[in-house]
Design an enzyme around this catalytic site. Sequence first.
Site, PDB file in Angstrom:
ATOM      1  N   GLU A   2      77.812 135.101 115.177  1.00 57.57           N
ATOM      2  CA  GLU A   2      77.680 136.616 114.698  1.00 57.57           C
ATOM      3  C   GLU A   2      78.649 136.903 113.682  1.00 57.57           C
ATOM      4  OE1 GLU A   2      74.233 137.816 114.789  1.00 57.57           O
ATOM      5  OE2 GLU A   2      74.192 136.009 115.279  1.00 57.57           O
ATOM      6  N   SER A  16      21.117 128.023 118.728  1.00 66.68           N
ATOM      7  CA  SER A  16      20.338 128.507 119.340  1.00 66.68           C
ATOM      8  C   SER A  16      20.914 130.128 119.695  1.00 66.68           C
ATOM      9  CB  SER A  16      19.658 127.975 120.119  1.00 66.68           C
ATOM     10  OG  SER A  16      18.804 126.877 118.976  1.00 66.68           O
TER      11      SER A  16
END
Length: 676
Positions: free
Chosen positions: A64, A327
């Site tokens: 970092e 349906s």
Amino acid sequence: MIAVFSTKGSLPSFGELRRSPNGQMIRVHAADGTVLVSLGPSYGEWVEYEQIPQVMKDAIIAIEDKRFESHWGIDARGVLRAIRLGIANSGTDRRLQGASTITQQVARTIFLSNKYDFGRKMREAVLALAMEQKFSKEQILELYLNKVYFGGGAYGIDAASRRFFGHPATKLSLSEAAIIAGLVKAPSHYSPTADAQAAIDRAGVVLQVMEQEGKITAAQAAEADPKMVKLAPEPKQNSIRYFTDWALPQLEVLIDETEAPLEVWTTLDLNMQRAADDAIRANTPGAAQGALISLDRDGAVRAMVGGKDYVASIYNRATKAERQPGSAFKLFVYLAALEAGHRPDDLVIDEPVTIRGWTPRNNSGRNSGEMTLRAAFAYSINTVAAKLGQEVGFGTVANMATRFGITTPVNTQPAMVLGTSNVRLIDMTRAFASVSQRGVAVTPYGITRVTANGAVIYQHEVDTTRVLVGDHVAAQMIDLLQTAVATGTGKAAQIGRPVAGKTGTTSSNKDGWFIGFSSGLTTGVWMGRDDARVVPGLQGGTAPARAFSAYMRRAVAGRPVENFDTQVTLPEWQGDNGTEEYFSGPDNSVFVDQDGNPVEPGGPAPDPGSDEKLDQEWIDRVTGNDPPEQQQPQQQQPAPGPRDIPRPPATQPQPQRPDSGGRDDRLADPARRPQN
């Protein structure tokens, strides 16, 4: 310099920074007040600098902020590198990266937001320089490792270590430290519980950088093996998480409180949720998945199951999956027909029909001639649905579906009347719920109120002002729906009290649906495979209807029995003789291509130019009437109003039906037959 030293004087003490919260906690309650889940940041124990393993310190600095121990809060070399990358990527959407030091990240985590703009970066830089003046490097690194977010809700290395490895941070190994250090760049992407391989690959990069920076030897790097790290088992989850995963993201648009702890009160009924779980697990075929959603009359979600096992699959099939409804989609076809002036007792003819080259077939393989509209719906007669759709217009049916809350695209090919457009279970259930409320729109919701520090900051209000169809149209639709359960394809959904609903089965038994309502509760059930493969024996009238029945018997047990305004009328058509053929298999025997165009199985798409001409001769032939005497053609006048104007009594002369935009009336209704 003035800004830096002014900021330094206003900074809290190190002890105060240690005590400051990391984020917002959220507690989610069921309808009865029971806490369903606590979400938000997870806090581990504060780890003093001397207790932090050296490998953890070395790993985070190496990956970092390589010059953490030498810069004054801002890394000039890193800033220049970021500017150079920014110039190289000018005109793209890529952000400047690589310039933030550990001190800047601490300043952003504690004092600022993640909003990306130039002003925030300037404030971050001033804060970082001030912190370097006030605190030691050890204190800054201690703050960083105890406050930075590592994913999975974990803030700080102790919470992350316990979350991912099941032990405190003081026992971190080199491989585990490399995994945790690699998370900071993208916690959700590199999380070992979300993507183990991505976490391992990222840890390998961390180890390589540590070796390059002299933090570890080549032998130590070679010995470390992130693949061998054992992850802590995931906490057991249940189907409640399907509901909370759906409801909680709505907080972003409901409230703007981002700091105070929140109490979220929801609509979920724990007894109904347990009943829904049991119904889906007991009735879903072994290789298939099942989903269920249950809405109260005002739209409150009382139960939601997105799959048979949340641990095995967090994918919510109740709210996200898009499947063909078969349906069950005929709800919108018949709503459009009823709104256009049809009635449940109208006589229609089940006969072969071809529409733009498409010839629908009934599952029984036969046609039964004249019957009522109620019977055609109860036994899910495909030919009648197709002719209704052609009469009112396929665009009208699509508009009706959208009006009732279908949010997915609806195609307007003729086969759409049999449910060839993909829909979501929550949308279909919402539509049926709106019918049950006599045409008033129902909107599903899961959060009733939110409190912060004891004050109500959000209260849900139900909107009952949107009317989708006339009251009489909804009442007639309920008449049809309850007949489908009483005598038709939905018999297995009966629960010993009035029920109205509809089955749906797609071609080759890939999807089964049942959606219905009783005693103010509307419930939708879907079953099928995630890969859309065939599920032998799956029809809407079998497993889905049985799951509906099993759930509803328990869910409405404490509610009073409610009779529908229209009593069940048994179809006169052929009694019970041979009706099993109509609900023993798929009720959507249609194949479509990727664009929704109907095709024959294994054959080319039909020619859309082969449409049969439907004229007076055709009407006379199918109705058995003698040809009427030749009359002078009369010019039709524009329709005076909506097509749902009540018809005059049958004893009076029938007015000529107004023009319907080029559509022919193709249903044989004695009240509409021409007078000889």
